[in-house]
Scaffold this active site. Structure first.
Site, short mmCIF file in Angstrom:
data_model
loop_
_atom_site.label_atom_id
_atom_site.label_comp_id
_atom_site.label_asym_id
_atom_site.label_seq_id
_atom_site.Cartn_x
_atom_site.Cartn_y
_atom_site.Cartn_z
N ASP A 9 45.49 37.92 49.38
CA ASP A 9 45.33 37.92 47.92
C ASP A 9 46.66 37.76 47.19
O ASP A 9 47.73 37.82 47.81
CB ASP A 9 44.62 39.21 47.47
CG ASP A 9 45.18 40.47 48.13
OD1 ASP A 9 46.28 40.41 48.69
OD2 ASP A 9 44.51 41.51 48.07
N ASP A 14 38.99 52.71 46.25
CA ASP A 14 37.64 52.33 45.79
C ASP A 14 36.88 51.54 46.85
O ASP A 14 35.78 51.05 46.60
CB ASP A 14 37.73 51.52 44.48
CG ASP A 14 38.45 50.19 44.66
OD1 ASP A 14 38.99 49.94 45.76
OD2 ASP A 14 38.48 49.40 43.70
N HIS A 42 38.00 48.75 48.31
CA HIS A 42 38.26 47.30 48.36
C HIS A 42 38.97 46.90 49.64
O HIS A 42 39.73 47.67 50.22
CB HIS A 42 39.00 46.81 47.10
CG HIS A 42 40.43 47.22 46.98
ND1 HIS A 42 41.03 47.46 45.78
CD2 HIS A 42 41.40 47.40 47.91
CE1 HIS A 42 42.29 47.77 45.97
NE2 HIS A 42 42.55 47.76 47.24
N GLU A 67 36.69 43.89 44.95
CA GLU A 67 36.42 45.16 44.30
C GLU A 67 34.92 45.49 44.35
O GLU A 67 34.10 44.59 44.58
CB GLU A 67 36.88 45.09 42.83
CG GLU A 67 38.39 44.87 42.66
CD GLU A 67 39.24 46.12 42.94
OE1 GLU A 67 38.84 46.97 43.75
OE2 GLU A 67 40.32 46.23 42.33
P1 PGA Z 1 48.02 50.53 50.33
O1 PGA Z 1 46.97 49.53 49.72
O2 PGA Z 1 48.34 50.02 51.72
O3 PGA Z 1 49.22 50.43 49.42
O4 PGA Z 1 47.41 51.88 50.35
C1 PGA Z 1 45.82 49.24 50.43
C2 PGA Z 1 44.93 48.34 49.62
O5 PGA Z 1 44.86 48.50 48.38
O6 PGA Z 1 44.28 47.47 50.22
#
Ligand code: PGA
Length: 236
Positions: free
Chosen positions: A67, A136, A138, A143
């Protein structure tokens, strides 16, 4: 599913880097699906060390990232292209021309998504996809939604994602509100998936994603349908 709980972030990072390294050793011209965020940093550090020690050769590897923030170009310090260049690509012998991140500055992000899917298809799909998970649920920036979205697509970020990512920006207002993300199809068609999660704040969502129903409101729950998923979780 292979669900591995370890005691420390170091252990998580070592295990994850070992799995990625094995993939590269077994198939030197593999396609790696890569992720950003804080969780993969330790694994990337170990991969860089192995490469520097001559134990790992990325020269034939192609990478596709999950992404990118909408509106940030690769020179922006918070762009995911910049993150990958800084934290991994500049430290291993990968051919930069074979590293792909969706463009967040394309004038038509939906069209950029279509082209990105064609690119992945043209590469023969992803051999190993690395994923983090958001609080959440994702994966990438898929999302919670009423349906799973198959294609690479533009997305508006959830408030919880903006909150979580504000730590990387000078203020919450600076966090982009939109992004482009690989869709579920390219992720689910990856031959192997490795999801890494660190910290107590990920415990509840992991439980929901892997023990609850398959539900687009918990995007990672779709991974229950994939035949080769390894989850590595460290609470500390
Ligand atoms: P993080 O993010 O590794 O900073 O916890 C994970 C994500 O949002 O996919």
């Amino acid at each position: 599913m292979n669900y591995v709980v370890v005691d420390t972030y170091e252990e998580l990072s070592k295990k994850a880097s070992g799995i990625i390294a094995a993939q590269v050793i077994m198939k030197p011209d593999c396609v790696l699906g890569l992720a950003t965020g804080s969780t993969p940093l330790g694994a990337y550090k170990y991969l860089a060390e192995m490469c520097a020690a001559g134990e790992l050769d990325f020269s034939e590897v192609t990478s596709v990232n999950l992404d990118e923030y909408a509106g940030l170009d690769g020179s922006h310090e918070q762009s995911y292209r910049y993150f990958m260049d800084t934290n991994l690509f500049s430290k291993i012998n990968i051919d930069r021309n074979k590293t792909f991140v969706p463009s967040g500055i394309a004038s038509d992000l939906a069209h950029e998504g279509e082209e990105y899917d064609k690119l992945i298809e043209g590469l023969g799909g992803i051999d190993l996809q690395l994923l983090g998970i958001g609080v959440d649920g994702h994966i990438g920036f898929n999302e919670p939604d009423r349906v799973f979205i198959a294609q690479t697509h533009p997305v508006n970020l959830d408030e919880s994602t903006i909150d979580a990512n504000a730590r990387f920006f000078s203020s919450r207002d600076d966090v982009p509100r939109a992004a482009i993300t690989m869709g579920m199809k390219s992720i689910m068609q990856a031959k192997k998936i490795l999801l890494i999660a660190n910290g107590q704040n990920k415990k509840a969502i992991l439980e929901k994603a892997f023990s609850g129903p398959v539900d687009p409101m918990v995007p990672a729950s779709i991974l229950q349908l994939h035949p080769d998923v390894t989850v590595i979780f460290s609470e500390n």
